[in-house]
Design an enzyme around this catalytic site. Structure first.
Site, PDB file in Angstrom:
ATOM      1  CE  LYS A 190    -114.317  20.706  40.355  1.00  0.00           C
ATOM      2  NZ  LYS A 190    -115.412  20.707  39.508  1.00  0.00           N
ATOM      3  N   GLY A 243    -111.132  11.011  38.081  1.00  0.00           N
ATOM      4  CA  GLY A 243    -110.942  11.600  37.304  1.00  0.00           C
ATOM      5  C   GLY A 243    -110.215  11.032  36.074  1.00  0.00           C
ATOM      6  CB  CYS A 301    -113.037   4.666  36.240  1.00  0.00           C
ATOM      7  SG  CYS A 301    -113.427   3.813  37.917  1.00  0.00           S
ATOM      8  CD  GLU A 400    -111.377   6.022  31.193  1.00  0.00           C
ATOM      9  OE1 GLU A 400    -111.519   5.396  31.869  1.00  0.00           O
ATOM     10  OE2 GLU A 400    -110.830   7.232  31.251  1.00  0.00           O
TER      11      GLU A 400
END
Length: 496
Positions: A190, A243, A301, A400
């Site tokens: 996905k 993620g 990230c 973040e």
């Protein structure tokens, strides 16, 4: 044609934009009528509406993956043959380099040179690396009594859901597909709703390479619908997710609410760049620190978003970093000359600008950048931004941002630098800059992070694992260790 001589704007007018799910070896119509918009972040225009998969589509993809797995067409294929097919898959990714690079840039707004020279070959190399590993990973024979023989073997899990982010869509997909397919699993991929194109294209290439139908299915869709459906699915054996920490927490909950499926998480980061007063090459440090936060418009990230620097050298270092920041100008993502592209969406751009406003409101000082630029294009661009006078309890130092924003925190000595470096919920990566071997080793052991770079930053090889501590997740991508997530150990006892 080369990247420099290709007119990428002309190519963009004729490229096919995949917009339907890929299930059981073919593009199919979604079982839902819902769609989502894919926008080119370089100018804000609508590219295409993509099918937004729902529960029924996810069920069909998982069912296809399960049937393929149980048939043994891939899971029990001789390792040498699986290796040959994955090597062919890698070759086809490279053979379609132009198209894949263009699709990646159209989706996320990164410079075409980065997509062409970085993301596409990196994905191909990842698949090839795991292909080569297939027939080089062995089981074990345990030490037992003379009347017993005990084998310890690895077996694939079954159906793996790979849920990947939008900042490096193709690369992150390869990081999951490589080890998951190499170990014999079926995969339902996905992609993020912002970036479905390359995931859908490589599914077609997988079939061309010889991967049996059903082994790789792709379901574009919204995270809270398609992603959640995969997380809760009773016939999904594992979720590999990259993620945000927030969404990673959801997948942990989904596992507990369903079948206790295996979860591997590579989540957020707030990586420190610790520069000690004994750093003996401030020019190289400044250049690398700038690249480590402004590269990919800060949408990384492990971006080195916190500069923790001793007061004795702070002004000198910051001046050098600011020079790099002001020289790096956002440009047209489809121009081969562009070094810095756009932010992925208008929503993400506004989020980053909101953090910049919050930093100012909290008393931090913008010494470079801080503004949206190229707004006349309709695109989503922010200039590289550097803050000074940041306290580590400020939002811009703790949360973040996922944008080109560097927060400078001044410390007095080594011990304070280590305290500040670890004062975060994250533990993905860190950089340490020092001319002292003693300080290098002390810092590397003290900082709580899955990766520590000393006098360099963002180096990587597929032979080296990548992943985090604390709320940056668990499990590892890259290296042979990644195969642990997608296989189970079985002990087999023979009496004789």
């Amino acid at each position: 044609m080369t990247i420099q001589t290709t007119n990428w704007h002309d190519r963009a007018k004729s490229v096919t934009l995949p917009s339907r799910p890929f299930i059981d070896g073919a593009y199919v119509d979604a079982r839902t009528n819902e769609t989502f918009d894919c926008i080119f972040p370089g100018d804000g225009r609508l590219l295409v509406k993509v099918a937004s998969c729902g529960q029924d589509d996810v069920d069909a993809a998982v069912k296809s993956g399960r049937a393929a797995f149980e048939s043994g067409a891939w899971s029990r294929m001789p390792p040498i043959e699986r290796k040959r097919i994955l090597m062919r898959f890698s070759e086809l990714i490279l053979a379609n380099r132009d198209e894949l690079a263009l699709l990646e840039t159209l989706n996320v707004g990164k410079p075409i040179a980065n997509s062409y020279n970085g993301d596409v070959p990196s994905a191909a190399n990842c698949i090839a690396w795991y292909a080569e590993a297939i027939d080089k990973v062995y089981g074990e024979v345990a030490a037992t009594s003379h009347d017993m023989t005990t084998l310890i073997v690895r077996e694939p899990l079954g159906v793996v859901a790979a849920v990947v982010p939008w900042n490096y869509p193709l690369s992150m997909a390869a990081w999951k597909l490589g080890p998951a397919l190499a170990t014999g699993n079926s995969v339902v991929l996905k992609p993020a709703e912002q970036s479905p194109f390359t995931a859908l294209k490589i599914a077609e290439l997988a079939i061309e390479a010889g991967i049996p139908r059903g082994v790789l299915n792709v379901v574009p869709g919204l995270g809270h619908i398609a992603g959640k459906a995969l997380g809760l699915h009773m016939d999904v054996d594992c979720v590999g997710f990259t993620g945000s920490t927030e969404v990673g927490g959801y997948f942990m909950q989904y596992s507990g609410q369903s079948n206790i499926k295996r979860i591997g998480l590579e989540l957020g980061g707030k990586s420190p760049q610790v520069v000690l007063a004994d750093c003996d090459d401030l020019d190289f440090a400044a250049q690398t620190i700038a690249a480590g936060i402004f590269g990919n418009s800060g949408q990384v990230c492990n971006a080195g978003s916190r500069l923790i620097v001793e007061d004795k050298i702070k002004d000198k270092l910051l001046e050098k970093i600011m020079a790099h920041a002001t020289a790096l100008t956002p440009g047209d993502p489809l121009s081969p000359e562009t070094k810095l592209g756009s932010i992925v969406t208008e929503e993400q751009m506004m989020r980053v600008l909101g953090y910049i406003d919050a930093g100012r409101a909290d008393g931090a000082k913008v010494v470079a950048g801080g503004r949206r630029v190229r707004s006349e294009t309709g695109g989503f661009f922010i200039e590289p931004t550097v803050f000074d006078s940041v306290a580590n309890n400020m939002r811009i130092a703790q949360e973040e941002i996922f944008g080109p924003v560097l927060s400078t925190i001044t410390v007095r000595d080594f011990d304070e630098a280590m305290t500040v470096a670890n004062d975060t919920i994250y533990g993905l990566a860190a950089g340490v800059w020092t001319g002292s071997v003693k300080n290098a080793h002390r810092a590397a052991k003290t900082i709580k992070a899955g990766v520590v770079w000393v006098n360099c930053f963002d180096r990587g090889l597929f032979s080296v694992p990548f992943g985090g501590f604390k709320q940056s997740g668990f499990g590892r991508d890259k290296s042979l260790h990644a195969m642990d997530k997608y296989s189970d150990l079985k002990a087999i006892w023979f009496a004789h």
